[in-house]
Motif scaffolding. Structure first.
Motif: not given
Length: 60
Positions: A37-60
């Motif tokens: 939640e504290q990562i800047p909004e303009d951060w992108i996935c280091p592997l494929c380059g999509v935005s934070k919006e394309d991430f989901e919580v991992v249910e453990e």
């Protein structure tokens, strides 16, 4: 005694790279221990380059 907060991992829905807050993303300026939640909004996935919006919580 203070309860340790469990930081959630987030997975990229495109390439499935997992952001682990214990590790951070030091190559891109995100220090270990940084909650997703504290990562800047303009951060992108280091592997494929999509935005934070394309991430989901991992249910453990």
């Amino acid at each position: 005694m203070k309860e340790k907060q469990i930081m959630k991992k987030y997975e990229c829905t495109v390439c499935h790279w997992v952001y682990d807050p214990q590790v951070g993303d030091p190559d891109n300026g995100i220090a270990p221990g940084t909650p997703f939640e504290q990562i800047p909004e303009d951060w992108i996935c280091p592997l494929c380059g999509v935005s934070k919006e394309d991430f989901e919580v991992v249910e453990e």
